[in-house]
Design a protein around this motif. Structure first.
Motif, mmCIF file in Angstrom:
data_model
loop_
_atom_site.group_PDB
_atom_site.id
_atom_site.type_symbol
_atom_site.label_atom_id
_atom_site.label_comp_id
_atom_site.label_asym_id
_atom_site.label_seq_id
_atom_site.Cartn_x
_atom_site.Cartn_y
_atom_site.Cartn_z
ATOM 1 N N GLY A 86 29.511 -9.499 -35.425
ATOM 2 C CA GLY A 86 28.875 -9.232 -34.147
ATOM 3 C C GLY A 86 27.373 -9.407 -34.172
ATOM 4 N N ILE A 87 26.789 -9.222 -33.001
ATOM 5 C CA ILE A 87 25.343 -9.360 -32.821
ATOM 6 C C ILE A 87 24.786 -8.020 -32.348
ATOM 7 C CG2 ILE A 87 23.532 -10.593 -31.556
ATOM 8 C CD1 ILE A 87 25.123 -12.287 -33.657
ATOM 9 N N ASN A 88 23.708 -7.601 -32.979
ATOM 10 C CA ASN A 88 23.064 -6.303 -32.710
ATOM 11 C C ASN A 88 23.956 -5.122 -33.082
ATOM 12 O OD1 ASN A 88 20.718 -7.576 -31.755
ATOM 13 N ND2 ASN A 88 21.602 -7.753 -29.708
ATOM 14 N N THR A 89 24.928 -5.353 -33.940
ATOM 15 C CA THR A 89 25.867 -4.302 -34.337
ATOM 16 C C THR A 89 25.280 -3.333 -35.349
ATOM 17 O OG1 THR A 89 26.820 -5.934 -35.839
ATOM 18 C CG2 THR A 89 28.002 -5.535 -33.777
ATOM 19 N N GLU A 90 24.116 -3.653 -35.914
ATOM 20 C CA GLU A 90 23.460 -2.689 -36.804
ATOM 21 C C GLU A 90 23.120 -1.412 -36.043
ATOM 22 O OE1 GLU A 90 20.473 -5.553 -35.192
ATOM 23 O OE2 GLU A 90 22.314 -5.839 -36.303
ATOM 24 N N ALA A 91 22.964 -1.514 -34.712
ATOM 25 C CA ALA A 91 22.660 -0.346 -33.877
ATOM 26 C C ALA A 91 23.809 0.670 -33.858
ATOM 27 C CB ALA A 91 22.349 -0.792 -32.452
ATOM 28 N N LEU A 92 25.002 0.244 -34.266
ATOM 29 C CA LEU A 92 26.160 1.156 -34.291
ATOM 30 C C LEU A 92 26.153 2.045 -35.532
ATOM 31 C CD1 LEU A 92 28.901 -1.333 -33.043
ATOM 32 C CD2 LEU A 92 27.695 0.411 -31.712
ATOM 33 N N ASN A 93 25.248 1.767 -36.474
ATOM 34 C CA ASN A 93 25.119 2.581 -37.703
ATOM 35 C C ASN A 93 26.440 2.795 -38.440
ATOM 36 O OD1 ASN A 93 22.281 2.991 -37.509
ATOM 37 N ND2 ASN A 93 22.670 4.447 -35.861
ATOM 38 N N GLY A 94 27.259 1.763 -38.466
ATOM 39 C CA GLY A 94 28.516 1.842 -39.208
ATOM 40 C C GLY A 94 29.703 2.354 -38.408
ATOM 41 N N ASP A 95 29.455 2.876 -37.201
ATOM 42 C CA ASP A 95 30.547 3.386 -36.371
ATOM 43 C C ASP A 95 31.435 2.214 -35.935
ATOM 44 O OD1 ASP A 95 32.096 5.191 -34.919
ATOM 45 O OD2 ASP A 95 30.854 4.974 -33.112
ATOM 46 N N GLY A 96 32.708 2.296 -36.266
ATOM 47 C CA GLY A 96 33.642 1.236 -35.921
ATOM 48 C C GLY A 96 33.882 0.237 -37.043
ATOM 49 N N PHE A 97 33.277 0.475 -38.217
ATOM 50 C CA PHE A 97 33.443 -0.413 -39.366
ATOM 51 C C PHE A 97 33.999 0.364 -40.548
ATOM 52 C CE2 PHE A 97 30.019 -2.010 -36.776
ATOM 53 C CZ PHE A 97 30.259 -3.367 -36.705
ATOM 54 N N ARG A 98 34.988 -0.208 -41.233
ATOM 55 C CA ARG A 98 35.554 0.432 -42.424
ATOM 56 C C ARG A 98 35.643 -0.601 -43.535
ATOM 57 N NH1 ARG A 98 41.577 2.523 -42.639
ATOM 58 N NH2 ARG A 98 41.836 0.705 -43.929
ATOM 59 N N THR A 99 34.919 -0.341 -44.614
ATOM 60 C CA THR A 99 34.915 -1.306 -45.716
ATOM 61 C C THR A 99 36.005 -0.978 -46.734
ATOM 62 O OG1 THR A 99 33.338 -0.062 -47.033
ATOM 63 C CG2 THR A 99 32.435 -1.656 -45.481
ATOM 64 N N ALA A 124 29.967 -0.988 -26.685
ATOM 65 C CA ALA A 124 28.584 -0.579 -26.954
ATOM 66 C C ALA A 124 27.583 -1.612 -26.433
ATOM 67 C CB ALA A 124 28.389 -0.361 -28.448
ATOM 68 N N GLY A 125 28.084 -2.674 -25.826
ATOM 69 C CA GLY A 125 27.211 -3.702 -25.281
ATOM 70 C C GLY A 125 26.818 -4.780 -26.264
ATOM 71 N N CYS A 126 27.460 -4.798 -27.404
ATOM 72 C CA CYS A 126 27.179 -5.815 -28.437
ATOM 73 C C CYS A 126 28.192 -6.948 -28.335
ATOM 74 C CB CYS A 126 27.264 -5.196 -29.826
ATOM 75 S SG CYS A 126 26.117 -3.851 -30.126
ATOM 76 N N SER A 127 27.781 -8.117 -28.749
ATOM 77 C CA SER A 127 28.701 -9.243 -28.839
ATOM 78 C C SER A 127 29.506 -9.110 -30.128
ATOM 79 C CB SER A 127 27.917 -10.552 -28.869
ATOM 80 O OG SER A 127 28.774 -11.636 -29.187
ATOM 81 N N SER A 128 30.778 -9.459 -30.074
ATOM 82 C CA SER A 128 31.599 -9.424 -31.290
ATOM 83 C C SER A 128 31.627 -10.783 -31.999
ATOM 84 C CB SER A 128 33.025 -8.983 -30.960
ATOM 85 O OG SER A 128 33.655 -9.924 -30.100
ATOM 86 N N ILE A 129 30.966 -11.781 -31.426
ATOM 87 C CA ILE A 129 30.917 -13.105 -32.063
ATOM 88 C C ILE A 129 30.337 -12.950 -33.470
ATOM 89 C CG2 ILE A 129 29.836 -15.390 -32.024
ATOM 90 C CD1 ILE A 129 30.007 -15.257 -28.964
ATOM 91 N N THR A 130 31.052 -13.516 -34.447
ATOM 92 C CA THR A 130 30.735 -13.319 -35.861
ATOM 93 C C THR A 130 30.270 -14.620 -36.517
ATOM 94 O OG1 THR A 130 32.306 -11.494 -35.972
ATOM 95 C CG2 THR A 130 31.736 -12.556 -38.056
ATOM 96 N N PRO A 131 28.972 -14.736 -36.806
ATOM 97 C CA PRO A 131 28.490 -15.904 -37.533
ATOM 98 C C PRO A 131 28.957 -15.875 -38.994
ATOM 99 C CG PRO A 131 26.694 -14.831 -36.347
ATOM 100 C CD PRO A 131 27.872 -13.900 -36.326
ATOM 101 N N VAL A 132 29.289 -17.045 -39.506
ATOM 102 C CA VAL A 132 29.688 -17.236 -40.900
ATOM 103 C C VAL A 132 28.782 -18.349 -41.420
ATOM 104 C CG1 VAL A 132 31.581 -17.879 -42.445
ATOM 105 C CG2 VAL A 132 32.071 -16.607 -40.323
ATOM 106 N N VAL A 133 27.784 -17.969 -42.227
ATOM 107 C CA VAL A 133 26.762 -18.938 -42.631
ATOM 108 C C VAL A 133 26.536 -18.941 -44.139
ATOM 109 C CG1 VAL A 133 25.561 -18.812 -40.403
ATOM 110 C CG2 VAL A 133 24.844 -17.318 -42.268
ATOM 111 N N VAL A 134 26.090 -20.082 -44.637
ATOM 112 C CA VAL A 134 25.734 -20.207 -46.048
ATOM 113 C C VAL A 134 24.403 -19.489 -46.246
ATOM 114 C CG1 VAL A 134 25.136 -21.805 -47.899
ATOM 115 C CG2 VAL A 134 26.997 -22.363 -46.327
#
Length: 166
Positions: A86-99, A124-134
């Motif tokens: 996602g984009i701007n997902t650091e603002a969620l402070n880990g909420d919604g992510f499980r490693t 939360a108003g964030c985009s879920s589009i996930t970049p995959v980059v080198v």
């Protein structure tokens, strides 16, 4: 020509599987200029249909962001791939992510690395589009886009091939 390039250094060519299921998009479609302008590296983006990051190759966890929204995985050849959920997902402070991994862990292609709640991200108003980059483009001599559009299934389809320098 590409097959000749890859054939000469077969041990240095990495097939990169789709790290999540969803619709492939060009980086230019990412709503963040750093990714859209390839300032963070070349690659592709995926609009997720499922909230699961799958290991795109055998490797190890090189870096995991504190809020669990971004991971860098490393192949034995040295290729480093950043998967930024996602984009701007650091603002969620880990909420919604499980490693399922921590830095230094090794994994096999197809293993689940991170699970995330796509709907929570979007609510939360964030985009879920996930970049995959080198992440270490300066060490890559060639990046080939195998699939440019359409839907992919995480862990099942090769979307990129990278040829390492040296």
């Amino acid at each position: 020509m590409l097959s000749k390039l890859f054939g000469k250094s077969k041990h240095k060519t990495i097939e990169i599987l789709a790290p999540l299921s969803g619709r492939l998009l060009p980086l230019s479609a990412v709503p963040d200029e750093a990714f859209a302008g390839k300032q963070r590296g070349d690659g592709i983006a995926i609009e997720p249909s499922l909230g699961k990051i799958i290991a795109p190759f055998d490797g190890k966890v090189s870096h995991l962001n504190d809020s669990n929204h971004s991971i860098i995985v490393e192949h034995s050849t040295g290729l480093k791939l950043q998967i930024h959920i996602g984009i701007n997902t650091e603002a969620l402070n880990g909420d919604g992510f499980r490693t399922h991994v921590i830095p230094g862990d090794t994994f096999n292609a197809g293993d689940t690395l991170i699970e995330f709640d796509r709907l929570k991200i979007e609510a939360a108003g964030c985009s879920s589009i996930t970049p995959v980059v080198v992440a270490n483009e300066n060490e890559v001599k060639l990046l080939e886009h195998i699939i440019l559009s359409g839907n992919v299934t995480g862990g099942d389809e090769v979307i990129l091939k990278a040829g390492m320098k040296g």
